[in-house]
Write an enzyme that holds these catalytic residues in place. Structure first.
Site: not given
Length: 209
Positions: A18, A20, A97, A113, A115, A147, A156, A185
């Site tokens: 966790g 991020n 997931k 999301n 990446h 990204s 993605d 990120e």
């Protein structure tokens, strides 16, 4: 898509440490992000991410194959939990997931999301963690990066809304590159969410394009 004076309501899905999630919590607490995390959903009951959320008083839910026997039931539970907590935007922060059709449909165009590469390069099934950075180094790339993209039914694949480059240095190992990418990120995710909160990025318009 929202009133400027109202904080952006975020639901977070995560699986492990966790970090991020923590960057988003910190940005919100420090006034750099005009948003509120309404719920954290994790598929790992022992994940450190759950403790990060609990320390902040953020509601947490463990939803996984251990709590729901079928994929459809789990998908319904995730979508319902996000809805019940008023999530406007869903943030995947190391969630390992694939989301189901109910969640994808209910929050279409509003799931993000992060990446650890410059999509569309080095994305797709199996491209996560150190495997991404190994692939970048094996390809002899001079730059990698981060990204942030809108999530759809493919890995993605959805529209990229933000990117930041990270130089590949001579002698880099996958771990070296991963560390520098992760730093970016942690910076780019809250910055991008703030642009959504302020209206600078319009997810509704992106979804319609």
């Amino acid at each position: 898509m929202r009133l400027a004076a109202k904080k952006l309501s975020i639901g977070v899905l995560t699986s492990h440490g966790g970090t991020n999630l923590q960057s988003i919590i910190d940005a919100s607490n420090e006034g750099r992000l005009d948003a509120e995390i309404r719920v954290v959903i994790c598929n790992n009951s022992r994940a450190a991410a759950l403790e990060r959320a609990r320390r902040e008083g953020i509601p947490v839910r463990h939803l996984s194959g251990k709590t729901h026997s079928g994929e459809a039931e789990l998908d319904d539970a995730i979508a319902s939990t996000l809805t019940e907590h008023g999530s406007e935007v869903v943030v995947l922060a190391g969630y390992m997931k694939k989301l189901g059709p109910v969640t994808l449909g209910r929050f279409a165009g509003r799931i993000l999301n992060v990446h650890p590469a410059l999509l569309p390069k080095f994305g797709g099934q199996g491209m996560y963690g150190l495997s991404v950075h190994r692939a970048v180094l094996d390809a002899g790339e001079s730059v990698s990066g981060v990204s942030i993209h809108v999530v759809d039914e493919h890995y993605d694949h959805g529209p990229v809304i933000a990117q930041r480059q990270v130089d590949v240095l001579d002698g880099d190992t996958p771990e070296d590159l991963a560390e520098r990418v992760l730093e970016q990120e942690h910076a780019l995710y809250p910055e991008t969410l703030q642009k959504i909160a302020s209206g600078e990025i319009d997810l509704l318009k992106i979804a319609c394009d």
